[in-house]
Design a protein around this motif. Structure first.
Motif, PDB file in Angstrom:
ATOM      1  N   LYS A 256      13.468 -34.919  -3.352  1.00  0.00           N
ATOM      2  CA  LYS A 256      12.760 -35.790  -4.302  1.00  0.00           C
ATOM      3  C   LYS A 256      13.033 -35.481  -5.764  1.00  0.00           C
ATOM      4  N   TYR A 257      13.657 -34.330  -6.020  1.00  0.00           N
ATOM      5  CA  TYR A 257      13.839 -33.923  -7.420  1.00  0.00           C
ATOM      6  C   TYR A 257      15.259 -33.439  -7.681  1.00  0.00           C
ATOM      7  N   ARG A 268      17.283 -43.263 -13.338  1.00  0.00           N
ATOM      8  CA  ARG A 268      17.773 -42.023 -12.732  1.00  0.00           C
ATOM      9  C   ARG A 268      18.975 -41.535 -13.528  1.00  0.00           C
ATOM     10  N   LEU A 269      18.935 -40.254 -13.935  1.00  0.00           N
ATOM     11  CA  LEU A 269      19.998 -39.697 -14.764  1.00  0.00           C
ATOM     12  C   LEU A 269      20.637 -38.493 -14.093  1.00  0.00           C
ATOM     13  N   GLY A 390      17.822 -38.403  -4.976  1.00  0.00           N
ATOM     14  CA  GLY A 390      16.417 -38.537  -5.308  1.00  0.00           C
ATOM     15  C   GLY A 390      16.150 -38.082  -6.746  1.00  0.00           C
ATOM     16  N   TYR A 391      15.050 -38.556  -7.342  1.00  0.00           N
ATOM     17  CA  TYR A 391      14.694 -38.170  -8.715  1.00  0.00           C
ATOM     18  C   TYR A 391      13.217 -38.440  -8.952  1.00  0.00           C
ATOM     19  N   ASP A 392      12.597 -37.644  -9.800  1.00  0.00           N
ATOM     20  CA  ASP A 392      11.208 -37.841 -10.246  1.00  0.00           C
ATOM     21  C   ASP A 392      10.260 -38.203  -9.095  1.00  0.00           C
ATOM     22  N   ILE A 398      19.809 -42.225   2.132  1.00  0.00           N
ATOM     23  CA  ILE A 398      21.012 -41.917   2.915  1.00  0.00           C
ATOM     24  C   ILE A 398      21.666 -43.186   3.420  1.00  0.00           C
ATOM     25  N   LYS A 399      22.993 -43.230   3.320  1.00  0.00           N
ATOM     26  CA  LYS A 399      23.771 -44.309   3.921  1.00  0.00           C
ATOM     27  C   LYS A 399      24.860 -43.658   4.756  1.00  0.00           C
TER      28      LYS A 399
END
Ligand SMILES: [Zn+2]
Ligand SMILES: [Zn+2]
Length: 416
Positions: A256-257, A268-269, A390-392, A398-399
């Motif tokens: 998640k982070y 998202r960076l 994932g972020y924040d 997933i692909k």
């Protein structure tokens, strides 16, 4: 004996945890997943501890089994404490895993912690206590108690998190730092990321699931080849010898982070983009949540670029939960009935989930699973998956297949 241990989970008494997380279900799911030792989680919670005392009985030294059952799995007494305090002029919020070698020691720890905070409020209690003082309480109760910093890179609650963490274990634990012999990677980092940090060179890099629901048990775990006992597990981590074989890991981008950004702004960076934007969100202008990849870059040694591998590195298996692979293969949602039908059939034919994901041969996978599901497992083993990081607080996505591949694999099935 070779076995898989998942020693961080939560009970139904912790916030945002499924009401299904009770001892009977945990025992049955651990067997299904192929987890031989599972943390009880939350032994500091009075009601959960009462369940533990009533429903478990001693098995191997320091391990417990469910009474009146023939499950093969064992429980180890585990908990998680959220320490909230100020040190070196900064507010700290740090999560630590705690382990007790016996019910009696857990009882002592609970008594001490009960004087300092409200253990009833949450399975993972928030206590106004310095990490070092927590460690002292544990070691006072028994020199065999253990503290392992949890999901160490998580921005808000990791011991090295970007928001309220430290720059080293020494800064957090001072002269007691040598007592910390292991850290937990958390879902957003994997061993190679941690190998870049010199002050972790003498620590075991372990993993566990932090699961809040049954189907997520074992999504990260540690593999041991040692005596099945509390001391066997802890000594393996302490010595980092061959008795601690390695870990099962999320692809860190799934966590998640992993990257930086603002979920609310949909921004998202990558760590490079964050630097370019001077840490600010291009949408709202406020500081972004700096994720794990950036934080590791910050603390990594200059002579340890990404890809650095120390001599003592342990093996690890990058993992996508089997239910997600099935969902990807079938092109349906992970909660759908079809996924669980395939899951149950596969586990019945091939043994536990973790066994089929890690050990079962390619030919056995192909003869026992639908073609797309077998192909999904093989691609996972080879790391051939695409992941939107994932972020924040948002999990990565997933692909494994695109639509055309999925159709061609499905038509292979009809040829059979
Ligand atoms: Zn935590
Ligand atoms: Zn923003």
């Amino acid at each position: 004996m070779r076995f898989i241990a998942d020693i961080e989970i939560h009970s139904k008494y912790a916030r945002a945890v499924s009401p299904q997380m009770v001892l009977e279900n945990l025992a049955s799911w651990a067997d299904k997943k192929g987890i031989q030792v599972l943390g009880t989680g939350d032994f500091t919670h009075p009601l959960w501890f009462k369940d533990i005392k009533e429903k478990l009985e001693p098995a191997e030294p320091g391990l417990y089994r469910l009474k009146n059952s023939d499950y093969k799995m064992r429980f180890v007494l585990s908990g998680e404490i959220s320490c909230v305090y100020t040190k070196n002029g900064r507010g700290r919020r740090v999560h630590h895993l705690v382990y007790a070698p016996s019910i009696e020691v857990a009882e002592k720890i609970n008594t001490q912690l009960g004087w300092l905070g409200n253990l009833k409020s949450d399975g993972r209690p928030i206590i106004g206590l310095d990490s070092k003082e927590l460690l002292k309480i544990l070691l006072n109760a028994s020199p065999e108690s253990v503290l392992i910093p949890a999901h160490v890179w998580t921005p808000w609650f990791g011991v090295f998190g970007s928001k309220s963490g430290f720059n080293s274990l020494g800064e957090c634990f001072d002269e007691l730092e040598p007592q910390i012999f292991a850290i937990e990677t958390g879902l957003s980092s994997d061993p190679p990321m941690n190998w870049r940090i010199p002050f972790l060179d003498k620590k075991a890099i372990m993993s566990s699931s932090d699961s809040h629901s049954l189907h997520r048990l074992g999504r990260e775990a540690s593999i041991f080849n040692t005596e099945m006992s509390y001391r066997g597990i802890m000594d393996a981590l302490k010595t980092r010898g061959p008795e601690f074989e390695g870990t099962i890991e999320f692809f860190p981008e799934e966590g998640k982070y992993h990257y930086d950004g603002h979920l609310a702004c949909g921004v998202r960076l990558t760590p490079e983009e964050t630097k370019k934007n001077k840490g600010l969100c291009p949408s709202c202008g406020r500081p972004v949540t700096v994720g794990v990849a950036a934080r590791i870059d910050e603390l990594a040694a200059l002579d340890r670029p990404a890809g650095f591998r120390p001599g003592w590195a342990k093996t690890y298996h990058s993992f996508v939960p089997f239910d997600e692979i099935i969902a990807e293969a079938l092109g349906v949602g992970v909660q759908s009935r079809a996924v669980w039908k395939e899951y149950e059939a596969a586990v019945k034919n091939l043994g536990s989930e973790l066994n089929l994901m890690i050990n079962v041969s390619e030919s056995d996978l192909k003869s026992n699973l639908p073609p797309a599901v077998a192909e999904g497992v093989l691609r996972m083993r080879q790391g051939k998956v695409r992941i939107e990081p994932g972020y924040d607080g948002e999990y990565g996505k997933i692909k494994i297949f695109d639509d055309a591949e999925r159709e061609s694999l499905a038509s292979q099935k009809s040829l059979f």
